[in-house]
Design a protein around this motif. Sequence first.
Motif, short mmCIF file in Angstrom:
data_model
loop_
_atom_site.label_atom_id
_atom_site.label_comp_id
_atom_site.label_asym_id
_atom_site.label_seq_id
_atom_site.Cartn_x
_atom_site.Cartn_y
_atom_site.Cartn_z
N PHE A 399 7.41 -42.68 36.35
CA PHE A 399 7.04 -41.37 35.81
C PHE A 399 8.00 -40.94 34.69
CE2 PHE A 399 5.09 -40.38 40.19
CZ PHE A 399 3.93 -41.02 39.81
N GLN A 400 9.27 -41.25 34.86
CA GLN A 400 10.22 -40.90 33.81
C GLN A 400 9.96 -41.71 32.55
OE1 GLN A 400 14.04 -41.51 35.60
NE2 GLN A 400 13.77 -39.88 37.12
N LEU A 401 9.60 -42.99 32.71
CA LEU A 401 9.29 -43.81 31.55
C LEU A 401 8.02 -43.32 30.86
CD1 LEU A 401 10.18 -46.38 29.99
CD2 LEU A 401 8.63 -47.68 31.48
N ARG A 422 15.62 -54.55 41.42
CA ARG A 422 14.47 -55.37 41.05
C ARG A 422 13.15 -54.59 41.05
NH1 ARG A 422 16.25 -61.10 43.62
NH2 ARG A 422 18.47 -60.68 43.57
N PRO A 423 12.87 -53.72 42.04
CA PRO A 423 11.61 -52.97 41.95
C PRO A 423 11.51 -52.09 40.72
CG PRO A 423 12.49 -52.88 44.19
CD PRO A 423 13.56 -53.46 43.33
N HIS A 424 12.62 -51.58 40.26
CA HIS A 424 12.60 -50.73 39.06
C HIS A 424 12.26 -51.55 37.82
CE1 HIS A 424 14.38 -47.40 41.37
NE2 HIS A 424 15.14 -48.33 41.93
N LEU A 425 12.84 -52.75 37.72
CA LEU A 425 12.49 -53.59 36.59
C LEU A 425 11.05 -54.06 36.68
CD1 LEU A 425 13.36 -55.09 34.03
CD2 LEU A 425 14.17 -56.97 35.48
N ALA A 426 10.59 -54.33 37.90
CA ALA A 426 9.20 -54.79 38.07
C ALA A 426 8.21 -53.72 37.62
CB ALA A 426 8.97 -55.17 39.54
N VAL A 427 8.46 -52.46 37.96
CA VAL A 427 7.52 -51.42 37.59
C VAL A 427 7.55 -51.15 36.09
CG1 VAL A 427 9.04 -49.42 37.87
CG2 VAL A 427 6.62 -49.20 38.44
N MET A 428 8.69 -51.38 35.45
CA MET A 428 8.76 -51.22 34.00
C MET A 428 8.07 -52.36 33.27
SD MET A 428 12.48 -49.52 33.08
CE MET A 428 13.47 -50.80 33.84
N LEU A 429 8.16 -53.59 33.82
CA LEU A 429 7.53 -54.74 33.17
C LEU A 429 6.02 -54.72 33.33
CD1 LEU A 429 10.04 -57.58 34.16
CD2 LEU A 429 9.76 -56.56 31.91
N SER A 430 5.55 -54.23 34.47
CA SER A 430 4.11 -54.26 34.74
C SER A 430 3.36 -53.07 34.16
CB SER A 430 3.87 -54.31 36.25
OG SER A 430 4.47 -55.45 36.82
N ASN A 431 4.06 -52.01 33.78
CA ASN A 431 3.41 -50.79 33.28
C ASN A 431 4.04 -50.40 31.95
OD1 ASN A 431 1.76 -49.81 35.88
ND2 ASN A 431 3.78 -50.51 36.55
N VAL A 433 4.39 -48.73 28.54
CA VAL A 433 3.87 -47.52 27.92
C VAL A 433 3.56 -47.82 26.45
CG1 VAL A 433 5.08 -46.01 29.51
CG2 VAL A 433 6.20 -46.71 27.39
N GLY A 434 3.00 -46.86 25.78
CA GLY A 434 2.61 -47.07 24.40
C GLY A 434 3.79 -47.33 23.48
N ASP A 435 4.91 -46.69 23.74
CA ASP A 435 6.08 -46.86 22.89
C ASP A 435 6.84 -48.11 23.32
OD1 ASP A 435 8.22 -46.61 21.23
OD2 ASP A 435 8.90 -44.65 21.97
N ALA A 442 14.85 -49.31 27.46
CA ALA A 442 15.05 -49.09 28.89
C ALA A 442 15.50 -50.36 29.61
CB ALA A 442 13.75 -48.56 29.51
N ILE A 443 14.90 -51.51 29.26
CA ILE A 443 15.26 -52.77 29.92
C ILE A 443 16.66 -53.22 29.49
CG2 ILE A 443 14.63 -55.19 30.16
CD1 ILE A 443 11.73 -54.38 29.81
#
Length: 572
Positions: A399-401, A422-431, A433-435, A442-443
Motif C-alpha cells: 500500500f505504501q508503494l 523476503r515477503p516484502h521484496l516478493a510483493v514489490m516484484l510481483s506488483n 506500480v506505474g512509476d 525501493a528495491i
Amino acid sequence: FFRQGYEDPHWQYPAANYRDDYPYQSHQRQPVAWQGDRDPSQGEPYGKSASYRDQHYYRGYHPNLATGPPRPDRMQTYGSYEESYTSAARREGAGGETLSSNSGEAGGQPQEPSLLLQYHESGLSSSSHELSQYIRDGADQCDPVLPGSWNMEQTGGPSVPTPAPAVPLKFSRPHVSLCFGAGGHLVLACPHHAAERQLAHVELHSLEAILHGTKELEELQAFPGPLAREDLHKVDVMTFCQQKIATGCDSSTQRGRDSALLWKLLVLLCRQNGSMVGSDTAELLMQDCRREERYKRQEPAANLVGLADDEWASRQPGTLDLITGEVPPVVETQAQIVEKFTKLLYYGRKKDALVWAMRNQLWGHALFLSSKMDPRTYSWVLTGFTSTLATNDPLQTLFQLMSGRIPQAALCCGDATWGDWRPHLAVMLSNKVGDMELNHRAIVTMGDTLASKGAVEAAHFCYLMADIPFGYFGHKADRMALLGSSHRQVFAQFASTEAIQRMEIFEYCQQLRQPESFLLPFQVYKLLYASRLADHGLPAQALQYCEQISTVLLRQDPATHPVLAQQVMKVS
C-alpha cells in the motif's frame, strides 16, 4: 701434446679438499699464477714467485684485496706446492718436454683462452662465486686429474691442502633446492658435491598428488569449470549448485538461508536459460520464507476513526443506541453489523456509518462509501484501514508503494524485530506500480539497508533484481564486485574460490540467453582462478581459462587492458 689437468699454460686449478674445511671451499677452483716467460728447465730459483702469484691473482680479480702483502700461510702453501711442481718439471725437462696444457700450442695452433679467462676479460663478474654460477660445468671440467706418470711419490713432496677461497660462499653447506616446474610439478634438487663428481639427484613431484585430500584441491576439482566449453551441459551446473545448497548452507541461520537463496536463484536462471520474471522470483522467495511467521491484525486506534475515548466507550456493545433507540446485542453477527450500517444510512448519518463500518472491520463498505465522498474523507478511512495492519505486514509495503512512497520495509528490514525481508521484496516484484523509477529505488534502498547490516547475500539478491551492474574491488562506491562477497573486506577473504565459482555460474547463465555476452570486470578473477588451478597441479584447466579470457579481450581492444593481457600471456 696435451697434458691432462692443465687447461692453460698460465693457470692451474688445484684439486679441492672437502674433508675438514668444506664449508669454506668454493665450487670454483682458485687459479694459481705462473710466470709464463720462464722455463722451469733452466733451473732458475723461484724464491719470489709465491708473492708474485698472490699479488697477480688479487690484482686481476680482486684489486681491493691486493693492497697488502700476502699472508705467510698463503706464501708457504704456494711455495710448498711450487717446489713439488718445479721438481717434477725439471725431471721431465730432461726429456725435452715443456709445460703445456694445450696440444694446439705445441703444434703451432693458436691457443683457445679458458672459460674463466673469457669471463674475466669480458667484465661480467669479478667474483669467483658469481663466475661459478655461470661456468659451473666448466669448473668441473677443470678439475686437475693427474696422469698416471705424475704422482706425489715421484716428487717426494708432502700432501698440500687447498687454500681457502678469498670470497665466502653464498651457502655454507649443500641444501635442497626446489621450484615450481611446468605441467603442475614440483622440482626438487637434492644436495650434492659437484666437485667430487656427484651427480645431482632431481625429483619431480605432482602437485595434484601432494595436495590430494586437501579442502582447496577438492573444491577446485568439484567445480565443472570452465563453463564456456562445448562439452558442458547445464545439468552439471545445476547439480553443482544443488550440492552447494545441501552441503555448504546452514538453514538454521539467516546467513545460511540467504546464501542458499543465491544458489537457488542460479539454478532458476540456468533452468530458464538466463531469463526470469518477477513472479518467478517471488515464488522462489516465498519458498524460503519461514512459514510459521504470521502478521497479526489489530483494532484501529480511536483517534484514527474520529472518536474520543469516552465516545468510543459509549458505542461499545450493551449500551443504548441513541439513534435507533435499541440496545445492541453483546455479540453481533456479520448480518447484524451490515444491517446497522444500512440503518445509519437511512437517517443520512454517513459519518456515523463510516465509523461503524471501520469499527466492525467492514473496510470494503467504508472505503467504497468514502471514495464517493470528498478526498479528505477517503484518505481518513484509508489511514484507518492501514492502521489495523501490523507494521511489518507485507500489505503495508504494497500500500505504501502504491501510494507513491518508499516502503518502510525498505528502510528497516534486516532487524530481528522487523522480521523476514523476503515477503516484502516478493510483493514489490510481483506488483509493479506505474512509476518504474519508484520500484527501482525501493528495491535498491532495501539492498542498501541489508548491506549496511551485514546481510551481503540478501543485498546482492536485491541488486540483481534491480539490474545493478558489477564493479571493481578498488571502487568501494560500487555495490557489487563478486556475487555474494563484499568487496569492503580484505582481498584474500573477498576473492574466495566459492565466490569466483558462483560468479562464473552467473556469467554462464547470462551467456545462455546471449551467447556473446560477458562480464568484463570478472575476467581478472578468472585469471586469478586459473593461477590457483596451476598452483594446485591442474594446468590443463588453467590454460582453458586463459584461452577464454583471451577470447574476451580480443572482442574488445586489448590495448585498453594492457596489464590484464600481459598477465594472461604470462600465466599461459
